[in-house]
Design an enzyme around this catalytic site. Structure first.
Site: not given
Lengths: 175, 425, 425, 175
Positions: A75, A100, A119, A151, A160, A163
């Protein structure tokens, strides 16, 4: 049915023909594409068939496409569209060591792999190739399986950017 | 003229420059318009039941909107992540847990709880927090006030879980309490905070007079997160918290007593609906109108693991009777580009007009609803927003009728708070 | 597996958690895919002639784009205002004058010049500046390097005008020099900085070995800002700076000698074009391909005071011959929503397809071009961007042919820098 | 001309019929409106006639519309759409005491007024009712007549939110 209704219905029908996943499920399903192939990515994505299933021409899939098999529980913005690759962060960002996890099936070998979604942190949000897939995603209290959390932890900044999706092992779920 | 500007420190500079540059003529004997004051800033009236806050993480703010008039009333700018004001009506304050860096996206991290005056929206105080607060795309239940508005409680995740407690009377950090394996904060009466744990249990922490831990009770697991997890997007009515599970069962947790009571979960779907693959989805997929006992849930049709997908309908339940009352097919929450609403001009001719409308509506419908909230008055509104647009679609919360769309200037909508009166029961 | 993660401080935590949770199976004897390393970050190759930077003030960054491949290569995030990297090829560094607040939009202001490594785009040093730097919507000429890359010069406006000089060799502030009534910074050879003054004069400041003021020369006014101001959006070729006036006259300022030479301005329009109300407009409305001597100018049709209006065409001039060579009617620079490109899917059926294309093209055309820049190689590209979209339209700078659109992920485009080699002649 | 061309030309023709000013000159001219009247602001704006000219029903003009006479040299977001008014800043912002100036003709009394455009500062950009008009706007070096500069000066923050338009006198330009 009058003409107005007909045209509206037609438009809606066309709009509904495409995938409803993530951002592509929103605006994207109608007129918008991801950033990787600028002109007609919707067509490209739908040409790839079902999520995670490889295109005959490219059995591994396209790491700049949201359908790429490793992204089954991602995500965020794909690092591969932002100056990084699917396993390396864009220049000047810092990869979060705390992540994750997803379990995704590689369509080439049929194996379920444990994927670590790390991330890339310390620069503002990339904005390109947003991809949201939620296979196995759990709520925040089930922390290590949640993809809503920022994360960027254990990094020098929580800001952020994007990813990556890294193979860290095979899953016991493997059939 | 001098009167109008003398109350501003730089007013005299302005006037002096104007005179110097010969740009100001003499004020005519019969001035058509009077010279006006500079330096004025609007102060808000008392909050109204149809005010709402809508967070825009892209613009790093939460916007206060008058849903009735479609007016933007103001905003709080508060840094990275969804900006979710906590509304302390009794204190006349709005509070936000914020994260800042000394160099924007890098440098030294500082987390603060900033207190804003409810009428001026200006910061009046700040309390420095441990630089640990949890930030996520799920806007709700990351921080809360105790019911008596004495303490603010902020959930931390590093990924070790804990809570920071701020004493609002003394404007200082009361302390940090470790909550291993348990996340998020759900307030209930008696200065208690409930949290959801990895194994499906509930942790309830009661605060003492100083904001320290008075007691800690952990329930047995009341659901299995491996089999059918409840989402963290709960809503509160009195001392009950309601959670929907991925598979569409409503869990009611009653925290009025010493020991939490867990009612038998009930299904939001009948068998036909379930086989049609109706599911809950969205970022804030439950809402309540407490007086009427109407529970609203964002629904879509989709497969397993589509719990984040936007809703195409809102289903309305009678909470007491556990009964589906109505299904509202959602209108577009409004398409925007850069925060500007996109609607088709009425002077466009056919067929352009209807095709363009069709496209705009189709895009809007495809966007779906991501957040819903109801106001709590006698003529309640149901507000529906979409993550990737800045519009707010409004419905009559009692009849389900679509009323109108309004726009706040937001470019994204994540996190909807209504009414101004806040999360309290 | 342990090899892959041992080089990261948290790698062992990750692996330990995985084992603990039973989520990692044993790596099979014949592993289909090897376990991969974490912690990898891309380092850029040497800059290429077709790389460009595009500033997005909304996302608080400037994005580095490979125009040939349509790839986003990276970005620098640098706070409030247009982020305009200065490119010091000799130093292998990119520099940005930045403004930060301790609480995002409030608190203590800190201005810094941050130095980023050109290959890693990571900050390597910063020099604190006087908290005075000018911020505006016009992206160009607010800061510059001296030609020898020894000093960076930042324009300040409080509204008193001055410049801050940073010694890049010693990584320290060399000092601040007051420049009353004169603004912006235009580098020329010999560590000199030209500035434009309120009365239409040119101020030239030469820096000494330590970055202090060696000399200051102010010319007589060479244009009348009241009658026909030149815009501040000049472009440089050697020691000449070229400026267009509101009324479409090109002013060439030659700073190669001790005293500036001002050539007689020449008209960008003939009488017919002028009576058709063609005008310059946009945020960066001039560009140059230096080797071919082709000057590009964004043009639109509009009335007096439309100098900010987007261009519908790019006109190409032979600079030496002062002659219009070509008019390029602009394609849409690309419509985006939230940075996502909007194009019509090819499987849409007629008439939907053509109507939708028509609408998208019309929106795109209406957006027009706001910034233009040419690369400086033998096969130069002309890039055109629009303020309210994230697309970049590319043309062959020698033929004017439209090539393609690319997208960087930007939501807004303000400030285009190409080539990577920078502003130097 | 084939049908495709016809439809495209029609679309463009319709798109070009409206004002090309500021943001409305961009996306706005086609499908987008300002924020004040959410549904059909384009129509509303064009109904008002020429810039600065009052609608018969509202001779003073609409302070939430970009066509309002005082905004003849503004470039920014209208404070009146952001929680403020045309002369007062939104709650929690701080009005800049240092400004740029325009000279605008009030259509009601025919007088030219000197308008001070004071920025409202200290909160992130409003995003509503963007309005760019450049009557008398000069380049940055002609500082006090330039509307590109972030005029949040003399305030505790340079972060720009929105702008007001305040009558500070009549102009010597008055005819």
């Amino acid at each position: 049915m009058n003409m107005d209704d007909w045209v509206s219905d037609l438009t809606r029908a066309v709009a509904r023909r495409t995938s409803r996943r993530g951002f592509l499920a929103g605006i994207g399903a109608v007129l918008v594409g991801g950033g990787a192939t600028p002109l007609l990515p919707i067509s490209r994505a739908s040409a790839q068939g079902a999520p995670g299933e490889p295109h005959p021409d490219k059995p591994e899939g396209d790491p700049e496409g949201c359908d790429y098999w490793r992204y089954c529980a991602i995500d965020g913005f794909l690092a591969s569209c932002c100056g990084g690759t699917h396993t390396a962060c864009p220049p000047g960002t810092e990869m979060s060591p705390i992540t994750w996890l997803g379990t995704c099936r590689n369509p080439v070998d049929g194996t379920e792999y444990v994927i670590s979604y790390n991330d890339c942190c310390g620069k503002e949000v990339c904005g390109r190739c947003f991809c949201r897939r939620t296979e196995g995603d759990k709520p925040i209290y089930y922390t290590h399986k949640n993809n809503d959390i920022d994360w960027c932890m254990g990094t020098s900044s929580v800001i952020y950017n994007s990813t990556v999706a890294i193979v860290v092992g095979t899953s016991t779920k493997k059939g | 003229m001098s009167t109008a500007v003398q109350d501003r420190p730089f007013g005299s500079i302005l006037v002096a420059s104007l005179l110097l540059l010969g740009l100001l003529g003499p004020v005519p004997a019969r001035a058509e318009l009077p010279v006006e004051s500079t330096g004025q800033v609007v102060t808000l009236p008392a909050p109204a039941p149809h005010w709402a806050w809508v967070a825009d993480p892209l613009l790093r703010r939460s916007t206060l909107v008058d849903l009735d008039r479609g007016k933007t009333l103001g905003m709080v700018s508060a840094g990275f992540g969804p900006i979710m004001p906590m509304l302390a009506a009794g204190r006349g304050e709005v509070m936000v847990a914020e994260t800042h860096y000394s160099r924007g996206s890098r440098g030294e991290r500082t987390d603060v709880l900033t207190l804003y005056d409810m009428r001026t929206l200006a910061p009046t105080a700040e309390v420095v927090l441990p630089p640990k607060r949890a930030i996520s795309a799920v806007p709700s239940n990351h921080a809360t006030l105790t019911d008596d508005e004495r303490f603010a409680v902020v959930f931390n995740l590093t990924p070790a879980a804990s809570i920071s407690v701020v004493d609002l009377a003394e404007r200082r950090l009361a302390g940090e309490i470790a909550t291993p394996g348990c996340s998020l904060v759900y307030a209930v009466s008696g200065r208690r905070i409930a949290m959801l744990c990895l194994d499906g249990a509930l942790l309830v922490i009661a605060l003492d007079e100083g904001g320290g831990e008075a007691s800690r009770k952990r329930s047995a697991p009341f659901f299995d997160p491996q089999v059918d997890p409840i989402t963290e997007k709960g809503v509160r009515i009195g001392d009950r918290w309601l959670f929907a599970s991925f598979e569409g069962y409503l869990h009611e947790v009653d925290l009025s007593g010493e020991v939490p009571a867990f009612a038998e979960p009930w299904s939001l779907f009948d068998d036909g609906q379930r086989s049609d693959e109706w599911r809950i989805g969205g970022a804030q997929h439950l809402a309540l109108h407490r007086k009427s006992g109407r529970l609203f849930a964002l629904m879509h049709q989709g497969g397993v693991d589509t719990h984040k997908e936007s809703g195409s309908e809102v289903w309305v339940y009678d909470l007491a009777g556990r009964k589906l009352l109505q299904r509202i097919e959602l209108e577009s929450p409004g398409l925007t580009i850069m925060g500007f609403p996109i609607e088709v001009p009425e002077d466009w001719i056919w067929p352009l007009s209807s095709i363009a409308s069709g496209i705009v509506n189709a895009i809007g419908s495809a966007m779906g609803g991501d957040e819903i909230r109801a106001t709590q008055d006698e003529t309640p509104l149901l507000a529906v927003t979409s993550n990737f647009g800045g519009g707010i679609a409004l419905y009559d919360a009692l009849t389900g009728d679509f009323l109108r769309r309004i726009y706040s200037g937001n470019m994204t909508n994540v996190g909807l708070i209504a009414p101004f009166g806040g999360q309290a029961p």
